[in-house]
Design an enzyme around this catalytic site. Sequence first.
Site, mmCIF file in Angstrom:
data_model
loop_
_atom_site.group_PDB
_atom_site.id
_atom_site.type_symbol
_atom_site.label_atom_id
_atom_site.label_comp_id
_atom_site.label_asym_id
_atom_site.label_seq_id
_atom_site.Cartn_x
_atom_site.Cartn_y
_atom_site.Cartn_z
ATOM 1 N N LYS A 1 -9.640 -2.499 1.577
ATOM 2 C CA LYS A 1 -9.344 -1.346 2.430
ATOM 3 C C LYS A 1 -10.149 -0.135 1.985
ATOM 4 C CE LYS A 1 -7.022 -4.017 4.622
ATOM 5 N NZ LYS A 1 -6.088 -4.171 5.709
ATOM 6 N N ARG B 1 0.842 -1.187 0.000
ATOM 7 C CA ARG B 1 0.000 0.000 0.000
ATOM 8 C C ARG B 1 0.885 1.247 0.000
ATOM 9 N NH1 ARG B 1 -1.886 0.779 4.396
ATOM 10 N NH2 ARG B 1 -1.209 -1.085 5.521
ATOM 11 N N SER C 1 -1.452 -3.753 10.185
ATOM 12 C CA SER C 1 -1.068 -4.605 9.063
ATOM 13 C C SER C 1 0.185 -5.408 9.393
ATOM 14 C CB SER C 1 -0.814 -3.738 7.832
ATOM 15 O OG SER C 1 -1.983 -3.020 7.523
ATOM 16 N N ALA C 2 0.151 -6.672 9.028
ATOM 17 C CA ALA C 2 1.279 -7.593 9.247
ATOM 18 C C ALA C 2 1.665 -7.709 10.722
ATOM 19 C CB ALA C 2 2.477 -7.206 8.381
ATOM 20 N N CYS C 3 0.664 -7.665 11.604
ATOM 21 C CA CYS C 3 0.925 -7.818 13.044
ATOM 22 C C CYS C 3 0.189 -9.006 13.637
ATOM 23 C CB CYS C 3 0.576 -6.538 13.783
ATOM 24 S SG CYS C 3 1.750 -5.212 13.429
ATOM 25 N N ARG D 1 2.890 -4.349 17.527
ATOM 26 C CA ARG D 1 4.253 -4.856 17.617
ATOM 27 C C ARG D 1 5.049 -3.904 18.468
ATOM 28 N NH1 ARG D 1 6.752 -8.355 13.635
ATOM 29 N NH2 ARG D 1 4.934 -8.966 12.460
ATOM 30 N N ASN E 1 -2.928 -14.943 11.491
ATOM 31 C CA ASN E 1 -2.419 -16.027 12.328
ATOM 32 C C ASN E 1 -3.296 -16.267 13.544
ATOM 33 O OD1 ASN E 1 0.494 -17.199 11.598
ATOM 34 N ND2 ASN E 1 0.257 -15.131 10.762
ATOM 35 N N ASP F 1 -9.432 -10.075 8.675
ATOM 36 C CA ASP F 1 -8.913 -8.718 8.433
ATOM 37 C C ASP F 1 -9.916 -7.603 8.727
ATOM 38 O OD1 ASP F 1 -6.560 -7.260 7.498
ATOM 39 O OD2 ASP F 1 -7.739 -6.683 5.757
ATOM 40 N N TYR G 1 -1.144 -3.483 -7.173
ATOM 41 C CA TYR G 1 -0.951 -4.253 -5.944
ATOM 42 C C TYR G 1 -2.208 -4.273 -5.064
ATOM 43 C CZ TYR G 1 -0.078 -5.349 -1.181
ATOM 44 O OH TYR G 1 -0.232 -5.896 0.057
ATOM 45 N N GLY G 2 -2.490 -5.403 -4.499
ATOM 46 C CA GLY G 2 -3.600 -5.707 -3.583
ATOM 47 C C GLY G 2 -4.393 -4.554 -3.003
ATOM 48 N N HIS H 1 -10.752 -2.706 11.331
ATOM 49 C CA HIS H 1 -9.642 -3.532 10.821
ATOM 50 C C HIS H 1 -9.402 -4.665 11.823
ATOM 51 C CE1 HIS H 1 -5.171 -3.513 9.269
ATOM 52 N NE2 HIS H 1 -5.882 -4.447 8.682
ATOM 53 N N SER I 1 4.937 -10.270 0.328
ATOM 54 C CA SER I 1 4.295 -11.160 -0.636
ATOM 55 C C SER I 1 3.019 -11.724 0.002
ATOM 56 C CB SER I 1 5.247 -12.279 -1.055
ATOM 57 O OG SER I 1 5.793 -12.922 0.071
ATOM 58 N N ARG I 2 2.046 -12.047 -0.839
ATOM 59 C CA ARG I 2 0.705 -12.359 -0.323
ATOM 60 C C ARG I 2 0.109 -13.587 -0.990
ATOM 61 N NH1 ARG I 2 -1.732 -8.865 3.802
ATOM 62 N NH2 ARG I 2 -0.064 -7.375 4.134
HETATM 63 P P1 GTP Z 1 -2.412 -7.872 7.233
HETATM 64 O O1 GTP Z 1 -2.916 -8.892 6.268
HETATM 65 O O2 GTP Z 1 -1.345 -7.008 6.648
HETATM 66 O O3 GTP Z 1 -3.500 -7.048 7.832
HETATM 67 O O4 GTP Z 1 -1.588 -8.680 8.385
HETATM 68 P P2 GTP Z 1 -2.060 -9.569 9.628
HETATM 69 O O5 GTP Z 1 -2.362 -8.683 10.782
HETATM 70 O O6 GTP Z 1 -3.110 -10.525 9.226
HETATM 71 O O7 GTP Z 1 -0.709 -10.336 10.001
HETATM 72 P P3 GTP Z 1 -0.311 -11.888 9.814
HETATM 73 O O8 GTP Z 1 -1.115 -12.808 10.663
HETATM 74 O O9 GTP Z 1 -0.275 -12.180 8.369
HETATM 75 O O10 GTP Z 1 1.175 -11.890 10.393
HETATM 76 C C1 GTP Z 1 2.181 -11.043 9.899
HETATM 77 C C2 GTP Z 1 3.542 -11.532 10.301
HETATM 78 O O11 GTP Z 1 3.632 -11.619 11.723
HETATM 79 C C3 GTP Z 1 3.858 -12.912 9.752
HETATM 80 O O12 GTP Z 1 5.176 -12.936 9.279
HETATM 81 C C4 GTP Z 1 3.696 -13.822 10.951
HETATM 82 O O13 GTP Z 1 4.528 -14.941 10.873
HETATM 83 C C5 GTP Z 1 4.051 -12.910 12.126
HETATM 84 N N1 GTP Z 1 3.292 -13.293 13.346
HETATM 85 C C6 GTP Z 1 1.966 -13.515 13.433
HETATM 86 N N2 GTP Z 1 1.609 -13.901 14.690
HETATM 87 C C7 GTP Z 1 2.741 -13.888 15.425
HETATM 88 C C8 GTP Z 1 3.024 -14.188 16.784
HETATM 89 O O14 GTP Z 1 2.156 -14.532 17.581
HETATM 90 N N3 GTP Z 1 4.324 -14.063 17.184
HETATM 91 C C9 GTP Z 1 5.314 -13.674 16.313
HETATM 92 N N4 GTP Z 1 6.558 -13.574 16.787
HETATM 93 N N5 GTP Z 1 5.081 -13.401 15.009
HETATM 94 C C10 GTP Z 1 3.817 -13.492 14.569
HETATM 95 C C1 SPV Z 2 -3.080 -4.598 5.152
HETATM 96 O O1 SPV Z 2 -2.088 -3.973 4.746
HETATM 97 O O2 SPV Z 2 -3.620 -4.365 6.270
HETATM 98 C C2 SPV Z 2 -3.634 -5.695 4.345
HETATM 99 C C3 SPV Z 2 -3.102 -5.902 2.997
HETATM 100 O O3 SPV Z 2 -4.545 -6.369 4.789
HETATM 101 S S1 SPV Z 2 -3.772 -4.780 1.842
HETATM 102 O O4 SPV Z 2 -4.989 -5.350 1.310
HETATM 103 O O5 SPV Z 2 -2.777 -4.613 0.793
HETATM 104 O O6 SPV Z 2 -4.062 -3.524 2.495
HETATM 105 MN MN MN Z 3 -5.030 -5.819 6.982
#
Ligand code: GTP
Ligand code: SPV
Ligand code: MN
Length: 601
Positions: A225, A86, A267-269, A416, A273, A294, A216-217, A245, A384-385
């Site tokens: 979003k 983004r 995002s990515a936190c 984080r 998972n 999400d 891109y996504g 979110h 990467s997604r």
């Molecule tokens: P968006 O799709 O961007 O909104 O991300 P998200 O919030 O869904 O994050 P996602 O679950 O994809 O995790 C992002 C990164 O954090 C990945 O590389 C995971 O491996 C890492 N991660 C997720 N959960 C944990 C956790 O409990 N501990 C640690 N150390 N890393 C984690």
């Molecule tokens: C985020 O960045 O929070 C995502 C991926 O879920 S995107 O759809 O590219 O915004």
């Molecule tokens: Mn997201």
Amino acid sequence: MKNLAPAIFPPKGIGDAKPSNKAVLDWVHEIATLAQPENIFWCDGSERENEFLIAESLKQNVLIELNEKKVPRSYLHRSSPNDVARVEQFTFVCTPTKQEAGPTNNWADPAETYAKLRELLRGAMRGRTMFVIPYMMGPADSPLTKVGFEITDSKYVVLSLRIMTRMGEIALKRLGNDPSAEWNRGVHSLLDVNPERRFICHFPQDNTIISVGSGYGGNVLLSKKCLALRIGSYLARKQNWMAEHMLILGVESPEGRKHYVAAAFPSACGKTNFAMLIPPEHFKGWKVTTIGDDIAWMQIRNGRLYAVNPENGYFGVVPGTSYKSNPNAMRSIAHDTIYTNVALTDDGDLWWEGKDGEPPAHAIDWRGNDWTPQSVEKAAHPNSRFTTPMCNNPALDPDVEKGEGVPISAIIFGGRRSDTVPLVYQAFDWNHGVYLGATMASETTAAAAGAVGRVRRDPMAMLPFCGYNIGDYFQHWLDIGKQLTNPPLIFNVNWFRKSSEEKFLWHGFGENMRVLKWIIDRCEGTGGALNSPIGWLPGPHDLDLAELDIDHIAVDQLLGLDHEEWEKEIAAHKEFFDSLGGVVPEELLKRREQLAAGFDL
Ligand code: GTP
Ligand code: SPV
Ligand code: MN
């Protein structure tokens, strides 16, 4: 310059699902007159159409074929290396006044922006096919469900939206023929995928999104979003619901008691998972199920919050995904998945950092270059997604299509944070929970272009996604709270606290079940907790840490409050509120004073 999206000419019976709503037809006509595509392709989301578009995408190298035995019906897509995340600096909220967009959004004047975008779109689809995609966000019978249309010149967008949304006939049916019905207008063109002509613009008062110059996504799957959060949050305030979110998960005890929780992490936190968590051996009999990974749309019913997942698929972070960290995600993406920007192995399989097993001796990296384990470059881009339908998820909750949604027992915020913020704590009440959300911060990630690892305030994980003034958004949260007779309890978590040796103190992933269990105990009124200035903290014996390889020093560090760190943190809260220029509700300013007083500051 190479034509990025040459026109395609479908055989009879494909690409002719023209909708009948006159408002839609008029709008498509207007955009077609401007962009001058070679032809118009009316999408219906059918299997036949999908097969045709995949075949064309393979021919034009929009998709790369994979080994059918290893990853059935799955494909690799490479976005332009200048276009992998983004772009918050090029994302705009174009409300009539700057004040409506507020201090956290890039604002641009709607009339000027429409004019600028019209110039960019003029003739932009010459020699290309213009796809018209009808889609629906939310279960078929939910009052929260919204209809959108996306016009795009990207086949990747069509193929992805078919996974991410409920596309085609179902959306047309929901919309009906009333020309004054509410629906979202989305226009996307790749243009020449040039960062200098890349703009993601929202016109909330017109329920319109225009995105140019990206493939891109989050920039181009306008359902996600752009509609479900930015426009969604704007509509939610007007219509008294919430667009957040947040993941939504179900958690069921061995006795069959079930709760749903929603969690907002930036995002990515860790949302995907957490939403797919598999409890460790010690929690035998406990079950976690996914409603969404999400986005949550929530409404008030009988004094409670009920949530639906507006989406139909997952657009998830690939690196770090393995059978060890997230087996449900691995099973989900084992077939019928589009991968973006991961590496391709010589036998037509995929590779990324953190995948199970040994890296291949040779692969083609996300840019299309040769890669070996000795390479300095990463094989897969950190952002990467995968794009995979939610029906692939073995842990999908049976109530995912329930129109009224699922009742939310707890809301969890988290980010984080290497330091300061304990593993978990509970807000004293709803308004205090709003304070926790409003002041949360996180280290930045690769999900957005820019520096990674910098701590920034990201209120409710919505900083890049709130489609209006953040002060009004905080007030909306407070106002929703007043209408809840049975509000969810609010918590904050931090899976990412580090030791002085820079190692994660907490195992994370499946072990997060231990924290979730305490949260559920608190909801049921059984879990113990200690009163602290920041909220209710579990004592070391309130968390079930049995059979976990962790020593009491690490536990103390995870749950501890460091006075100096909190002094800095509280100062940062003040600095953040001050930076918003007077829009923060009095109630939250008061909560900050109380927090400071708790530390004798
Ligand atoms: P968006 O799709 O961007 O909104 O991300 P998200 O919030 O869904 O994050 P996602 O679950 O994809 O995790 C992002 C990164 O954090 C990945 O590389 C995971 O491996 C890492 N991660 C997720 N959960 C944990 C956790 O409990 N501990 C640690 N150390 N890393 C984690
Ligand atoms: C985020 O960045 O929070 C995502 C991926 O879920 S995107 O759809 O590219 O915004
Ligand atoms: Mn997201």
